[in-house]
Design a protein around this motif. Structure first.
Motif, short mmCIF file in Angstrom:
data_model
loop_
_atom_site.label_atom_id
_atom_site.label_comp_id
_atom_site.label_asym_id
_atom_site.label_seq_id
_atom_site.Cartn_x
_atom_site.Cartn_y
_atom_site.Cartn_z
N SER A 478 0.83 -1.20 0.00
CA SER A 478 0.00 0.00 0.00
C SER A 478 0.87 1.26 0.00
CB SER A 478 -0.92 -0.01 1.22
OG SER A 478 -1.77 -1.14 1.22
N VAL A 479 1.95 1.25 0.77
CA VAL A 479 2.84 2.41 0.81
C VAL A 479 3.58 2.58 -0.52
CG1 VAL A 479 4.87 3.39 1.94
CG2 VAL A 479 3.12 2.28 3.30
N SER A 480 4.09 1.49 -1.09
CA SER A 480 4.84 1.61 -2.34
C SER A 480 3.94 2.04 -3.49
CB SER A 480 5.52 0.27 -2.67
OG SER A 480 4.56 -0.74 -2.90
N ASN A 481 2.72 1.48 -3.59
CA ASN A 481 1.79 1.91 -4.63
C ASN A 481 1.41 3.38 -4.45
OD1 ASN A 481 1.80 -0.55 -5.88
ND2 ASN A 481 -0.36 -0.96 -5.63
N ALA A 482 1.18 3.79 -3.20
CA ALA A 482 0.81 5.18 -2.95
C ALA A 482 1.95 6.12 -3.33
CB ALA A 482 0.45 5.36 -1.47
N TRP A 483 3.19 5.73 -3.02
CA TRP A 483 4.32 6.60 -3.37
C TRP A 483 4.50 6.70 -4.88
CZ3 TRP A 483 9.39 5.41 -5.35
CH2 TRP A 483 10.27 6.50 -5.33
N LEU A 484 4.28 5.62 -5.61
CA LEU A 484 4.40 5.66 -7.07
C LEU A 484 3.32 6.53 -7.69
CD1 LEU A 484 5.30 1.92 -7.74
CD2 LEU A 484 6.81 3.88 -7.99
N LEU A 485 2.11 6.50 -7.13
CA LEU A 485 1.05 7.40 -7.62
C LEU A 485 1.40 8.85 -7.32
CD1 LEU A 485 -2.13 5.42 -6.52
CD2 LEU A 485 -1.30 5.72 -8.85
N TYR A 486 1.90 9.10 -6.12
CA TYR A 486 2.33 10.46 -5.76
C TYR A 486 3.46 10.94 -6.66
CZ TYR A 486 5.33 13.68 -3.13
OH TYR A 486 6.15 14.70 -2.77
N LYS A 487 4.40 10.06 -6.95
CA LYS A 487 5.52 10.43 -7.81
C LYS A 487 5.06 10.71 -9.23
CE LYS A 487 10.11 8.71 -9.09
NZ LYS A 487 11.04 7.54 -9.00
N ARG A 488 4.07 9.96 -9.71
CA ARG A 488 3.54 10.20 -11.05
C ARG A 488 2.88 11.57 -11.14
NH1 ARG A 488 -2.00 7.53 -12.23
NH2 ARG A 488 -2.40 9.22 -10.76
N ASP A 489 2.10 11.95 -10.12
CA ASP A 489 1.46 13.26 -10.13
C ASP A 489 2.49 14.38 -10.04
OD1 ASP A 489 -0.83 11.82 -10.24
OD2 ASP A 489 -1.50 12.25 -8.19
N CYS A 490 3.54 14.18 -9.25
CA CYS A 490 4.59 15.21 -9.18
C CYS A 490 5.29 15.37 -10.52
CB CYS A 490 5.59 14.83 -8.10
SG CYS A 490 4.97 14.95 -6.40
N ARG A 491 5.51 14.28 -11.22
CA ARG A 491 6.17 14.37 -12.52
C ARG A 491 5.28 15.08 -13.54
NH1 ARG A 491 7.16 9.54 -12.77
NH2 ARG A 491 5.42 8.81 -14.02
N MET A 492 3.97 14.86 -13.47
CA MET A 492 3.08 15.53 -14.42
C MET A 492 2.99 17.02 -14.16
SD MET A 492 0.02 12.70 -14.71
CE MET A 492 -0.87 13.73 -15.85
N LEU A 493 3.06 17.41 -12.90
CA LEU A 493 3.00 18.83 -12.56
C LEU A 493 4.39 19.46 -12.41
CD1 LEU A 493 0.08 18.83 -9.96
CD2 LEU A 493 0.01 19.38 -12.40
N GLN A 494 5.43 18.67 -12.74
CA GLN A 494 6.81 19.15 -12.71
C GLN A 494 7.20 19.66 -11.33
OE1 GLN A 494 7.31 21.99 -15.88
NE2 GLN A 494 7.00 20.47 -17.49
N GLU A 495 6.86 18.87 -10.33
CA GLU A 495 7.25 19.15 -8.95
C GLU A 495 8.23 18.08 -8.48
OE1 GLU A 495 3.99 19.59 -6.32
OE2 GLU A 495 2.92 21.04 -7.58
N LYS A 496 9.06 18.44 -7.53
CA LYS A 496 10.05 17.51 -7.02
C LYS A 496 9.40 16.61 -5.96
CE LYS A 496 14.64 17.21 -4.95
NZ LYS A 496 15.80 17.97 -4.41
N PRO A 497 9.40 15.30 -6.14
CA PRO A 497 8.77 14.43 -5.15
C PRO A 497 9.69 14.15 -3.98
CG PRO A 497 9.56 13.12 -6.99
CD PRO A 497 9.85 14.55 -7.34
N MET A 498 9.10 13.83 -2.85
CA MET A 498 9.89 13.44 -1.69
C MET A 498 10.29 11.97 -1.81
SD MET A 498 6.96 13.05 1.29
CE MET A 498 6.34 14.71 1.06
N PRO A 499 11.40 11.57 -1.21
CA PRO A 499 11.81 10.16 -1.28
C PRO A 499 10.85 9.25 -0.53
CG PRO A 499 13.25 11.40 0.18
CD PRO A 499 12.37 12.39 -0.49
N LEU A 500 10.99 7.95 -0.77
CA LEU A 500 10.08 6.97 -0.18
C LEU A 500 10.16 6.97 1.34
CD1 LEU A 500 8.07 4.64 -0.46
CD2 LEU A 500 10.01 3.11 -0.81
N LYS A 501 11.34 7.14 1.90
CA LYS A 501 11.46 7.12 3.36
C LYS A 501 10.71 8.28 4.00
CE LYS A 501 15.35 8.40 5.15
NZ LYS A 501 16.78 8.42 5.58
N ARG A 502 10.86 9.45 3.44
CA ARG A 502 10.14 10.60 3.98
C ARG A 502 8.64 10.47 3.73
NH1 ARG A 502 10.82 16.88 2.04
NH2 ARG A 502 9.29 17.77 3.48
N PHE A 503 8.28 9.91 2.61
CA PHE A 503 6.86 9.70 2.31
C PHE A 503 6.23 8.78 3.36
CE2 PHE A 503 3.37 7.42 0.32
CZ PHE A 503 2.66 8.42 -0.33
#
Length: 600
Positions: A478-503
């Motif tokens: 659940s955490v890894s899938n959620a982080w990948l979804l968050y990372k995808r949205d950050c990439r689409m909006l050209q924002e820097k995502p936080m690493p998995l540990k901080r997430f």
């Protein structure tokens, strides 16, 4: 055809005749006959040999001479080379040295995203409140069955239990008791709940009613409800056009699970529970099957053709049923799953294209039309050979070893190059590579990526109860899938995502503080003034996460003995601060700063 086979040498011998009586090879084999004047007579299903007619002359037989015995031979019809039975015709494939055209799918339309949500929002998409309430209900029920009275837990306490598990995955200690011991106390964990209460929750946490699972053939009934809830949420996630199917091992070395525990030598966790997962090339898991032997597909209706399939073929066809857009999807598999029949069946029934490595005994005769391993080894690194039948291409490529692939989605052209290290040259050299190899290497690693993210910060759930490691895997996925979804949205909006540990720690911190009432609320009593303390250097409080700041619950002004700078006003100084967030805010008659700080 040799006509010697028409006549038996002894009694009861079989005669062989062709299926088509018009086709005969007698003209080419008259010289092999012992008696060219002998004419057989057909009577029903036997051939009766007639005596030779008497001839005049000194060498003829007399009337008293014994006649030749009549031999009744059985007729056996054999097929010529051009006429084959329908069953053998299905197995025989016509392989030719031609290539197929690579399928080009239209680019998927990305969803419209206005802003990046909080980490807790993405985590709640997978691990829902329904799952929390279900765990709370089953834990109380199981404790009542074991003790005679429930431990009276609630969803808020189950969330705090999950917070501890999330923290322990990031900050591993040798044992769980070390988080509470004075010499190694870890405040992030020890301040949430006492050790005794945590042990009680961990002892009685449960996911299914044992009274309702006695007559089921499902061997994972103790963890099945939570897996089904997670599976429903994973199926709602948007998937891309490149899907991969592979095995996943959940580590477990105990013996209480019986033969549910499997062994795979090529996996990092060699002993454990085996799952078959389908994931996107980005690593997001969309569907999975718990392997339990013959009963793995007890809840999946299967046709007669699917029942006769191999285990790997059943897994692929079952996981591909939940693909939303099958006509524009390509599935990548390894040699445990791929076969010629699977590639053909997937396209015929669902329209899904397939690409994967294959074993020699599952190629339907293509191995006889490809160059051998020795021939490709002599040609050198990068040599390949291919053949095609029915729109399916088989490619054998030589790298360090020979590998064979089957595909109806991608062919050989265009032939590109990959870099490989050469011992002879002492450097990396370019090696020719077909397009099918590049496509396989690029999109096959979705399951491996998800497995790697799970193992980075893995929840420690070692226990005698065999289903607790599976619950830990549910939380980590659940955490890894959620982080990948968050990372995808950050990439689409050209924002820097936080690493998995901080997430992960942000999810735990937000889940701990949300809907949490502060201990002391309101103005202190005038009759009990605060005790005087020596002036100390105040530590700067950490800014609250957005999930706590904007949850609109428990944010009350509290007056303290110290003064601090307002969080919003650059020149404002106040004794008032939020009892939940812990930040100083100006509290005038309009309460503008206090209200503005807690509004999005």
């Amino acid at each position: 055809m040799d006509t010697k086979f028409f006549y038996g040498r002894g009694k009861g011998s079989k005669a062989v005749v062709p299926l088509d009586p018009e086709e005969s090879d007698i003209e080419d084999s008259d010289e092999d006959l012992d008696d060219p004047d002998y004419v057989p007579r057909h009577t029903g299903d036997t051939v009766e040999e007639l005596p030779i007619p008497e001839l005049s002359g000194p060498d003829t037989h007399s009337d008293s001479a014994p006649r030749r015995k009549v031999a009744k031979n059985q007729l056996v019809q054999v097929a010529d080379q051009d006429s084959v039975t329908p069953k053998s015709a299905e197995k025989r494939k016509l392989w030719r040295k031609v290539d197929i055209t690579s399928v080009k799918f239209p680019e998927p339309i990305p969803p419209e995203i206005i802003k990046v949500q909080t980490p807790l929002f993405y985590f709640s998409m997978l691990f829902t409140d329904e799952m929390v309430h279900h765990i709370c209900e089953q834990t109380n029920l199981y404790s009542a069955q074991q003790l005679g009275f429930p431990i009276k837990t609630n969803p808020k306490e189950i969330q705090e239990f999950l917070v501890i598990l999330l923290y322990t995955g990031v900050f591993p200690f040798p044992s769980l008791e070390d988080y509470w011991k004075p010499e190694s106390r870890f405040a992030l964990v020890a301040d949430i709940m006492p050790l005794r209460r945590f042990r009680a929750l961990r002892r009685f946490i449960h996911f299914a009613d044992n009274a309702d699972c006695g007559n089921t053939i499902d061997r994972f009934y103790k963890i099945r409800p939570i897996f089904d809830m997670l599976r429903r949420q994973c199926l709602l996630l948007p998937a891309d056009q490149k899907q991969s199917i592979d095995e996943v091992m959940v580590a477990y070395k105990g013996t209480r699970a019986g033969n549910l525990r499997q062994y795979i030598s090529s996996k990092p966790d060699k002993w454990g529970f085996k799952l078959f997962c389908r994931a996107s090339s980005t690593g997001i898991v969309h569907d999975f099957i718990l392997y339990q032997g013959k009963t793995s597909f007890f809840n999946v209706p299967q046709s007669e053709a699917e029942q006769s399939m191999l285990m790997g073929e059943k897994v692929v066809t079952t996981l591909c049923r939940t693909v939303e857009e099958p006509e524009s999807t390509v599935v990548f598999c390894d040699n445990f799953f791929t076969s010629f029949n699977l590639v053909q069946l997937l396209e015929a029934t669902t329209g899904i294209k397939c690409l994967g490595t294959v074993r020699n005994n599952r190629m339907s005769g293509a191995e006889n039309h490809l160059k051998s391993d020795k021939q490709l080894s002599k040609e050198g690194r990068g040599a390949f050979d291919y053949c095609c039948s029915g729109g399916i291409v088989a490619v054998k490529w030589r790298d360090n070893k020979c590998v064979t692939l089957l595909s109806n989605a991608c062919g050989v052209e265009p032939v590109g190059e990959v870099t490989r290290y050469s011992k002879e040259a002492g450097r990396k050299i370019p090696v020719s590579c077909p397009a099918i190899i590049k496509a396989y290497n690029e999109h096959m690693g979705g399951i491996d990526l998800s497995d790697m993210l799970v193992h980075l910060y893995k929840t420690p759930m070692k226990s005698r109860r065999w289903y607790l490691p599976l619950f830990g895997y549910i939380l980590d996925v659940s955490v890894s899938n959620a982080w990948l979804l968050y990372k995808r949205d950050c990439r689409m909006l050209q924002e820097k995502p936080m690493p998995l540990k901080r997430f992960r720690t942000t999810v735990a911190r937000t889940l701990e503080g949300i809907h949490k009432t502060p201990a002391r609320v309101g103005r202190p009593l005038s009759s009990s003034p605060p005790p005087e303390r020596p002036p100390q250097k105040r530590k700067r409080d950490a800014a609250p996460v957005d999930g706590v700041r904007y949850d609109s619950f428990g944010h009350w002004p509290a007056c303290g003995p110290q003064r601090g700078r307002c969080k919003l006003c650059p020149k404002g100084v106040s004794r008032w601060k939020c009892a939940k967030c812990g930040v100083f805010l100006c509290l005038n008659s309009t309460q503008q700063c206090f209200v503005t700080y807690h509004l999005k």
